[in-house]
Design a protein around this motif. Structure first.
Motif, PDB file in Angstrom:
ATOM      1  N   PRO A   1       0.740  -1.094  -0.095  1.00 43.54           N
ATOM      2  CA  PRO A   1       0.038  -0.002  -0.122  1.00 43.54           C
ATOM      3  C   PRO A   1       0.696   1.301   0.041  1.00 43.54           C
ATOM      4  O   PRO A   1       1.936   1.326   0.646  1.00 43.54           O
ATOM      5  N   SER A   2       0.404   2.201  -0.734  1.00 39.77           N
ATOM      6  CA  SER A   2       0.927   3.494  -0.777  1.00 39.77           C
ATOM      7  C   SER A   2       1.123   4.347   0.542  1.00 39.77           C
ATOM      8  O   SER A   2       1.992   5.006   0.819  1.00 39.77           O
ATOM      9  N   THR A   3       0.048   4.101   1.371  1.00 39.94           N
ATOM     10  CA  THR A   3      -0.099   4.923   2.719  1.00 39.94           C
ATOM     11  C   THR A   3       0.084   3.980   3.788  1.00 39.94           C
ATOM     12  O   THR A   3      -0.409   2.983   3.865  1.00 39.94           O
ATOM     13  N   VAL A   4       0.757   4.094   4.795  1.00 33.74           N
ATOM     14  CA  VAL A   4       0.921   3.207   6.045  1.00 33.74           C
ATOM     15  C   VAL A   4       0.619   4.625   7.029  1.00 33.74           C
ATOM     16  O   VAL A   4       1.158   5.588   7.242  1.00 33.74           O
ATOM     17  N   GLU A   5      -0.173   3.913   8.124  1.00 32.18           N
ATOM     18  CA  GLU A   5      -0.509   4.458   9.246  1.00 32.18           C
ATOM     19  C   GLU A   5       0.797   5.070  10.115  1.00 32.18           C
ATOM     20  O   GLU A   5       1.385   4.333  10.475  1.00 32.18           O
ATOM     21  N   SER A   6       0.821   6.284  10.190  1.00 33.56           N
ATOM     22  CA  SER A   6       1.897   6.880  11.096  1.00 33.56           C
ATOM     23  C   SER A   6       1.772   8.061  11.716  1.00 33.56           C
ATOM     24  O   SER A   6       0.791   8.722  11.181  1.00 33.56           O
ATOM     25  N   HIS A   7       2.209   8.371  12.606  1.00 30.02           N
ATOM     26  CA  HIS A   7       2.052   9.594  13.477  1.00 30.02           C
ATOM     27  C   HIS A   7       3.118  10.304  13.464  1.00 30.02           C
ATOM     28  O   HIS A   7       3.197  11.221  14.577  1.00 30.02           O
TER      29      HIS A   7
END
Length: 855
Positions: A157-163
C-alpha cells in the motif's frame, strides 16, 4: 465556487494520467561479503551506486484484476537525484473506472542487459475514502525489493499509518499547495525552512525508507465517483428530486501540476455542459435568507404606495445606467430590487421592460401576477426588445404573448428580416406535442407566424423551408416540434382562399429542389472527369423526363418574387470543388436568366445566417441614409445537406491579381479601369464605380469584423465588373479561423491599392465610411445581439461549439463599454493593424500556391 458544485466521474471522458515525479530515500550498500557470496548482486545498479539508472511502470488494477497493459517512463541515467518528471497516460478513461481502481507502480532496477529487477513497488488507490478522485501531489511509500501487486488487499500500500510529525506536515503542505490554506509569504518561508530541517532529521532516522512522489491531474471541480445514471424522467422532471444544480463538464480538462486550480481551458470547460439534478437534503431549492430578504424588500402590501414613488437624481442616474445595459448583462440583487421598487415609474420608459422582467421572481405567484398585470401599462417597446422576450430567458406565456402582440405591428418586410430567428424561437415555446389540427394552438408565437405566413406568400415560402430544414434536426424533441408546426401550417393554408393552390405551389417547389438534388447526387457520386460531369449535367437538364428544361411556372424557393419556367442546359457548369456544386441558369417567366448554384453535401445554414445578418445590417445603414453598396446575395438551405445560392457574376481578387485575359495589367485598379474607363477621372475609373468599390469595401470590413468571419483569403473576396466588392464562403464565424494569428478584420494591400493606395483620398473616404458604419451599427447592437441569442439552439456549427459564448463574442466586437470617440479610435487601430500585418500576406501567398498546385 459554489460548495455544491462538483463533477461526476462518469462525465470525465479523458484517459487516466499520472506524473512520476521523483524517488527519495537512501539505501545502505550491501556488505562486500554479501556481494562475494552472491556475485550476481553486484550487477544490480542500486547495490553499487547511490543514483543508479531506473525506470518506472504503472498498471491499472481493480478488484485484483488488471484493467490495462502497463505503461512505463523512458529510461533515464541519474547523476545526483532520481527525478523523472514524466506524465504517463493509462489507456483507460476516468468514466470507465470502478471505485476500487488502483495504480500498481513499480520502480525497476537493472541487473544487466535486458534483465530488470524490482527496486520496489507501491499501490495507490485512485479514489479517496470519501469517493473523491485523488488529485495533486501524492507521497507513496515504496516497499523495497518487491513488485507492486495491485491486489484489493495489497501488500504494497502507498499509505501506511503513521503519527510522525513529518506526515502531519506533508498533509498540511498539500492543503497549502491546493490553496486550501491561506498564503502568507513571510510566514510560509519560515515554515518551509523548518519543514526542511524536520525532513532531514526524519530521513536520517529512517535511512532505508523510500518514497515515490507522484502527481495526479487537477480539475476545476471535485470529481465524485458515480456508478448510477439518473433516469431520463428524472433528468427532464427535476420536481421529482430536491435538486442541487451541478455543472458537470462533459469533457473536464485536467490540469498539470503547477497550474492554479480552476485555471483550466475555459473554452473546453464551458462547452457541452450537462445540468444534472442531484438530491441533496442539505441544499434546499431556494436560499431562505435571500427569499426572506426579497419578500421584505418587495412587500406586496407596499404596491399602492409604489405607484407614486419617484427616484431622486442619484437613483435616476443609477436606473438610467441599468437601462443602458446590453441584453447579455446579468443584473445583481441590488439592481433587481431597485427596478422592482420603481417599476411604476419605469413604465414610461420602453427600455425598462426587459430589465424589469429580469428582476421578477417568477417562482413567487403573487409577484409574477403583479408583473403580468403591469405589462399593458408599459410604453410600447421596440422590436429588438420584443425579440429578447421571445428568447430562452423568458418562459412566462403572458410575457411571450405580449412580445408577439408587439410583433403584430411590424410589417411583412421587417418580419421577413427576423423570420429565421422567430422560427428558432419556437424551441423556447411551451407547445403541446400531441397530434391533431390544434396541436400548436396554445402558442401565441406559432399562431402569429402561421397567420402571417398564410397571408403573405413570400413569408409563407421562407417559413415553409425554414421548418422543413428543422424537421431534420437530430434532436428528436425539436424534430417533433417542427413537424407539428409544419402540419399546423399546412392545415391553416387549406382553410385559406386558394389554399389548395398555395399548398400545390409548395409541393412543386419541393419536387423542383428534389429533382436538381438527384442530378447533383449522381454527378457527385460518379468518378468521371469534370468535363464529362458537365456533359452529364447538360444532358440531365435537357432530358424531358426530368421535367427541368421546361415546366409550369413556379416561384423560386430562393427568391419567390421570381417565377421560373425552365432552364438553359447549355449554360450549366460544374465547379472545381470536392463537392462539385452545380451552376444552373434558370429561365424566368419574363425570359430572363437567373443563375443559381446548387450544393449537395454542404450545410448552408451558417452561410444563410450570415447573409441574413448582412441584409439586416444593410437595411439598418440605409435607414440612416448610408448606402454602402452591399451585395447580400441570397442563400437558402433546403435541407441539412443541400442548399441553393444565388450566383453573382464576379471574379475573385486572386484571379484579378493574377490577371485575366481582358485586362493587360493584373490588379484591381486596372480591372475596374478596363471595365469602366473614364479618362477625366484621377485613376481613369468612372466616379460612381470607384465610389461603389470604396463603399462596399468599407461595409464588408465592418460587418465581417462584427461577425468575426474567418478564413479570409483572396479566393473568397469577390469583385463585380461594376465595382461591387463582397465576401463569400462563411464556414468560419465568431472569431474562429483555421489560420494562426489571423487579423480581426480583412483589409489587404490589394484592396487598398484598388482605391489608389494608402495616400489617396479614396482610402481616406474608405476609413470615414468604416467609422460611420461602425458607430451606426453599434446603436442597433441590442437587435443584433437578440437575434444571435435566438440562434443559440440552432444547429449552426460555430454557434454549436460554444452556444453560451456566441452572443458574448458578437457583443465584444461592438465594444459597448467604449464611448463613440473611443470606438472610432479602436476601429482606426484595427484598420492600421490589418494594413501593416505581414503574416496575412504570407498566408494569402501560401494559399494561392496551394490552389495553383491543386489545379
Amino acid at each position: 465556487m459554489d460548495p455544491f458544485t462538483f463533477a461526476s466521474s462518469r462525465s470525465l471522458e479523458t484517459n487516466v494520467e499520472v506524473r512520476i515525479d521523483s524517488l527519495e530515500g537512501q539505501r545502505s550498500f550491501l556488505a562486500y561479503t554479501t556481494l562475494m557470496a552472491d556475485p550476481s548482486l553486484k550487477h544490480v545498479g542500486s547495490n553499487t551506486a547511490p543514483y543508479s539508472d531506473m525506470y518506472v511502470t504503472a498498471q491499472l488494477f481493480a478488484d485484483s484484476k488488471p484493467l490495462a497493459v502497463p505503461v512505463q517512463t523512458s529510461y533515464k541515467a541519474f547523476k545526483n537525484q532520481r527525478v523523472w518528471s514524466e506524465w504517463l497516460t493509462v489507456p483507460v478513461k476516468y468514466c470507465d473506472l470502478p471505485l476500487s481502481s488502483q495504480l500498481a507502480i513499480t520502480v525497476w532496477d537493472l541487473a544487466g542487459p535486458g534483465r530488470p529487477v524490482p527496486f520496489g513497488g507501491t499501490t495507490v488507490a485512485l479514489f479517496e475514502k470519501d469517493n473523491n478522485l485523488k488529485k495533486g501531489r501524492q507521497k507513496c511509500k515504496v516497499w523495497l525489493g518487491v513488485e507492486a501487486d495491485g491486489l484489493s488487499d495489497s501488500t504494497t500500500p502507498s499509505t501506511v499509518e503513521s503519527h510522525s510529525e513529518m506526515d502531519r506536515l506533508e498533509k498540511l503542505f498539500k492543503k497549502h499547495e491546493l490553496k486550501e490554506l491561506p498564503r502568507i509569504d513571510w510566514l510560509d518561508n519560515l515554515a518551509f525552512r523548518q519543514i526542511e530541517r524536520i525532513n532531514k532529521e526524519a530521513t536520517t532516522e529512517n535511512q532505508n525508507d523510500h518514497y515515490l512522489f507522484i502527481d495526479f491531474p487537477r480539475f476545476d471541480f471535485p470529481i465524485v465517483f458515480a456508478d448510477f445514471e439518473y433516469s431520463d424522467q428524472n433528468r427532464r422532471d427535476p420536481s421529482n428530486l430536491s435538486p442541487t444544480t451541478s455543472t458537470v463538464p462533459s469533457s473536464s480538462v485536467p490540469q498539470r501540476s503547477g497550474q492554479a486550480v480552476g485555471a483550466g481551458s475555459g473554452s473546453e470547460l464551458s462547452s457541452n455542459r450537462m445540468i444534472m439534478p442531484v438530491y441533496d437534503p442539505e441544499n434546499p431549492r431556494d436560499n431562505p435568507a435571500e427569499s426572506k430578504h426579497r419578500r421584505l424588500v418587495r412587500s406586496h402590501r407596499n404596491g399602492p404606495l409604489d405607484r407614486d414613488l419617484k427616484p431622486n437624481a442619484k437613483i435616476r442616474d443609477e436606473l438610467n445606467e441599468i437601462l443602458n445595459y446590453s441584453p447579455t448583462h446579468d443584473l445583481n440583487g441590488a439592481e433587481k430590487d431597485l427596478l422592482w421598487k420603481f417599476r411604476f415609474y419605469l413604465t414610461r420608459d420602453k427600455r425598462g421592460l426587459t430589465k424589469f422582467l429580469k428582476s421578477v421572481a417568477w417562482g413567487d405567484p403573487a409577484e409574477s401576477k403583479q408583473a403580468v398585470q403591469l405589462l399593458p401599462k408599459w410604453t410600447e417597446i421596440d422590436v429588438d426588445d420584443a425579440l429578447e422576450l421571445l428568447g430562452p430567458g423568458f418562459d412566462n406565456p403572458a410575457v411571450r404573448a405580449y412580445a408577439v402582440d408587439r410583433l403584430r405591428k411590424a410589417d411583412d418586410n421587417d418580419l421577413q428580416l427576423y423570420l429565421l430567428q422567430l422560427v428558432q424561437a419556437l424551441k423556447f415555446e411551451k407547445i403541446r406535442t400531441e397530434t391533431g389540427p390544434d396541436a400548436a394552438a396554445d402558442s401565441s408565437l406559432v399562431n402569429f407566424l402561421i397567420s402571417r405566413a398564410c397571408m403573405n406568400e413570400t413569408l409563407g415560402n421562407f417559413f415553409y423551408w425554414y421548418l422543413m430544414v428543422e424537421t431534420e434536426d437530430t434532436n428528436q424533441e425539436y424534430k417533433r416540434l417542427f413537424s407539428k408546426v409544419a402540419y399546423q401550417f399546412q392545415v391553416a393554408l387549406t382553410r385559406m382562399p386558394d389554399g389548395d393552390k398555395k399548398r400545390a405551389i409548395l409541393k412543386r417547389q419541393a419536387e423542383f429542389v428534389f429533382g436538381i438534388g438527384e442530378i447533383s447526387k449522381e454527378i457527385q457520386s460518379n468518378k468521371d472527369s469534370r468535363p464529362k460531369k458537365v456533359e452529364h449535367l447538360k444532358h440531365a437538364l435537357s432530358d424531358p423526363k426530368n421535367e427541368l428544361i421546361s415546366f409550369e411556372p413556379v416561384p423560386l424557393p430562393l427568391d419567390p418574387s421570381v417565377t421560373v419556367v425552365g432552364c438553359f442546359p447549355e449554360s450549366s457548369n460544374v465547379f472545381k470543388s470536392s463537392l462539385f456544386p452545380l451552376l444552373i441558369h434558370l429561365k424566368t417567366d419574363k425570359g430572363e436568366r437567373y443563375p443559381i448554384i446548387f450544393k449537395t453535401g454542404d450545410d448552408l445554414r451558417q452561410d444563410q445566417l450570415v447573409i441574413q445578418i448582412v441584409t439586416l445590417m444593410d437595411n439598418l445603414l440605409r435607414k440612416e441614409n448610408l448606402d454602402l453598396k452591399l451585395t447580400p446575395y441570397r442563400i437558402l438551405a433546403t435541407s441539412a445537406f443541400t442548399g441553393v445560392v444565388q450566383f453573382v457574376d464576379s471574379l475573385s481578387l486572386a484571379t484579378i491579381e493574377r490577371g485575366v485575359s481582358t485586362v493587360p495589367v493584373a490588379g484591381i485598379l486596372p480591372y475596374l479601369k478596363q471595365n469602366n474607363p473614364d479618362p477625366t477621372q484621377e485613376y481613369g475609373v468612372r466616379a460612381e464605380v470607384m465610389d461603389t468599390y470604396v463603399k462596399s469595401c468599407a461595409g464588408y470590413c465592418v460587418i465581417t469584423y462584427i461577425l468575426g468571419v474567418g478564413d479570409r483569403h483572396l479566393d473568397n473576396l469577390l469583385l463585380t465588373p461594376d465595382g461591387y466588392f463582397f465576401h463569400a464562403d462563411f464556414g468560419f464565424i465568431l472569431g474562429r479561423d483555421p489560420k494562426p494569428f489571423a487579423p480581426a478584420m480583412k483589409l489587404c494591400k490589394e484592396m487598398v491599392d484598388g482605391m489608389g493606395g494608402a495616400n489617396s483620398r479614396h482610402y481616406n473616404d474608405f476609413k470615414n465610411y468604416c467609422y460611420t458604419a461602425y458607430t451606426t451599427l453599434r446603436k442597433s447592437s441590442n437587435l443584433i445581439l437578440n437575434l444571435f441569442a435566438l440562434m443559440v439552439d440552432a444547429n449552426i456549427p460555430d454557434i454549436r461549439l460554444e452556444p453560451d459564448k456566441a452572443v458574448l463574442k458578437v457583443k465584444d466586437r461592438f465594444c459597448l463599454e467604449m464611448t463613440e470617440e473611443d470606438a472610432i479610435k479602436h476601429f482606426r487601430i484595427l484598420i492600421d493593424d490589418s494594413m501593416n500585418s505581414v503574416l496575412p500576406v504570407l498566408i494569402d501567398r501560401m494559399h494561392g500556391l496551394a490552389q495553383k498546385w491543386r489545379k
